[in-house]
Write an enzyme that holds these catalytic residues in place. Structure first.
Site, mmCIF file in Angstrom:
data_model
loop_
_atom_site.group_PDB
_atom_site.id
_atom_site.type_symbol
_atom_site.label_atom_id
_atom_site.label_comp_id
_atom_site.label_asym_id
_atom_site.label_seq_id
_atom_site.Cartn_x
_atom_site.Cartn_y
_atom_site.Cartn_z
ATOM 1 N N GLY A 45 17.770 16.611 -16.569
ATOM 2 C CA GLY A 45 17.750 16.668 -17.634
ATOM 3 C C GLY A 45 17.657 18.415 -18.051
ATOM 4 O O GLY A 45 16.253 18.736 -16.976
ATOM 5 N N GLN A 50 14.804 25.609 -22.419
ATOM 6 C CA GLN A 50 14.598 25.376 -21.033
ATOM 7 C C GLN A 50 14.555 26.539 -20.973
ATOM 8 O O GLN A 50 14.343 27.295 -19.481
ATOM 9 C CB GLN A 50 14.193 24.263 -20.405
ATOM 10 C CG GLN A 50 13.377 23.178 -21.030
ATOM 11 C CD GLN A 50 13.913 21.949 -19.937
ATOM 12 O OE1 GLN A 50 14.554 21.816 -20.428
ATOM 13 N NE2 GLN A 50 12.405 21.530 -19.091
ATOM 14 N N CYS A 89 8.454 16.971 -15.749
ATOM 15 C CA CYS A 89 9.719 18.553 -16.039
ATOM 16 C C CYS A 89 9.568 19.538 -15.967
ATOM 17 O O CYS A 89 8.890 20.223 -14.651
ATOM 18 C CB CYS A 89 8.719 18.803 -18.073
ATOM 19 S SG CYS A 89 9.741 20.036 -18.685
ATOM 20 N N LEU A 90 11.471 20.292 -15.665
ATOM 21 C CA LEU A 90 11.325 21.205 -14.471
ATOM 22 C C LEU A 90 10.264 22.385 -15.500
ATOM 23 O O LEU A 90 10.633 23.704 -14.606
ATOM 24 C CB LEU A 90 13.101 21.793 -14.996
ATOM 25 C CG LEU A 90 13.748 20.502 -14.010
ATOM 26 C CD1 LEU A 90 15.082 20.757 -14.703
ATOM 27 C CD2 LEU A 90 13.599 20.082 -12.505
ATOM 28 N N HIS A 131 13.010 12.663 -23.872
ATOM 29 C CA HIS A 131 12.500 13.783 -23.527
ATOM 30 C C HIS A 131 12.710 15.250 -23.307
ATOM 31 O O HIS A 131 12.539 15.912 -24.162
ATOM 32 C CB HIS A 131 12.574 13.381 -22.575
ATOM 33 C CG HIS A 131 11.787 14.433 -21.229
ATOM 34 N ND1 HIS A 131 10.303 14.657 -21.174
ATOM 35 C CD2 HIS A 131 12.146 15.520 -21.363
ATOM 36 C CE1 HIS A 131 10.587 15.758 -19.928
ATOM 37 N NE2 HIS A 131 11.575 16.666 -20.309
ATOM 38 N N GLU A 132 14.469 14.872 -23.714
ATOM 39 C CA GLU A 132 15.139 15.832 -24.066
ATOM 40 C C GLU A 132 15.328 16.483 -25.777
ATOM 41 O O GLU A 132 14.915 17.552 -25.897
ATOM 42 C CB GLU A 132 16.852 15.962 -23.255
ATOM 43 C CG GLU A 132 16.688 16.066 -22.183
ATOM 44 C CD GLU A 132 15.731 16.871 -21.143
ATOM 45 O OE1 GLU A 132 15.486 17.342 -21.848
ATOM 46 O OE2 GLU A 132 15.305 16.521 -20.126
ATOM 47 N N HIS A 135 12.093 18.634 -26.727
ATOM 48 C CA HIS A 135 12.384 19.739 -26.148
ATOM 49 C C HIS A 135 12.641 20.203 -28.286
ATOM 50 O O HIS A 135 12.230 22.091 -27.628
ATOM 51 C CB HIS A 135 13.094 20.009 -25.295
ATOM 52 C CG HIS A 135 12.946 19.846 -23.811
ATOM 53 N ND1 HIS A 135 11.127 20.678 -23.582
ATOM 54 C CD2 HIS A 135 12.779 19.024 -22.773
ATOM 55 C CE1 HIS A 135 10.875 20.588 -22.221
ATOM 56 N NE2 HIS A 135 11.901 19.142 -21.761
HETATM 57 CO CO CO Z 1 11.897 18.426 -19.897
#
Ligand code: CO
Length: 170
Positions: A45, A50, A89-90, A131-132, A135
């Site tokens: 995701g 991000q 998380c990236l 989660h997304e 963000h």
């Molecule tokens: Co994340």
């Protein structure tokens, strides 16, 4: 096109995003680039903040070979039942911790064709949607981990923030 992924400590990750008013060429290009970026980073995701864009958009690539392009999402229902599972998380490389979240969520969003989509989700998909979505509110999963886990990762997070502020690739 693969975009640069913003990392922990970058202020863009803490801003609240705003709804997309119109699905134009720019938004479609952003969605494609976000899919490329997520695949390149081997993530499941990726949310627009991000990659430095505070718009209510994220992409998901989970199971069933299906990529979701999610615009202006909102939750219609949350289950009372809570599930606990590891998240990463990236934007926060190298940290994986348990997060408690509703096990089932019903979500509504617009897809890249401008169609309204309603999905009832569970398991990893339900977790990824939440989660997304976080963000887009300027929230990160490390905000939601237990106090003990927070202490365990605090020095790693401090280092990551310092590296981000120095403009280093992490
Ligand atoms: Co994340």
């Amino acid at each position: 096109m693969v975009l640069k992924i913003r990392t922990y400590g970058d202020k863009v990750l803490r801003e609240k995003s705003t709804d997309v008013e119109e699905i134009n060429e720019e938004i479609l290009k952003l969605l494609d680039d976000m899919i490329d970026t997520m695949k390149h980073a081997e993530g499941v995701g990726l949310a627009a903040p991000q990659v430095g864009v505070n718009k209510n958009i994220f992409v998901l690539g989970i199971g069933d070979g299906k990529y979701r392009k999610v615009i202006n999402p909102k939750f219609l229902e949350y289950s009372k039942e809570i599930a606990e599972n590891d998240e990463g998380c990236l934007s926060i490389p190298g940290i994986y911790k348990k997060v408690c979240r509703p096990a089932f969520v019903k979500v509504e969003y617009i897809n890249e064709k401008g169609e309204k989509v309603v999905e009832e989700t569970e398991g990893l998909l339900a977790r990824a949607f939440q989660h997304e979505y976080d963000h887009l509110q300027g929230e990160l999963f490390v905000d939601k981990i237990s106090p003990v886990a927070k202490r365990l990762v605090s020095s790693k997070l401090k280092k990551l923030k310092a590296d981000t502020e120095k403009g280093m690739d992490v």
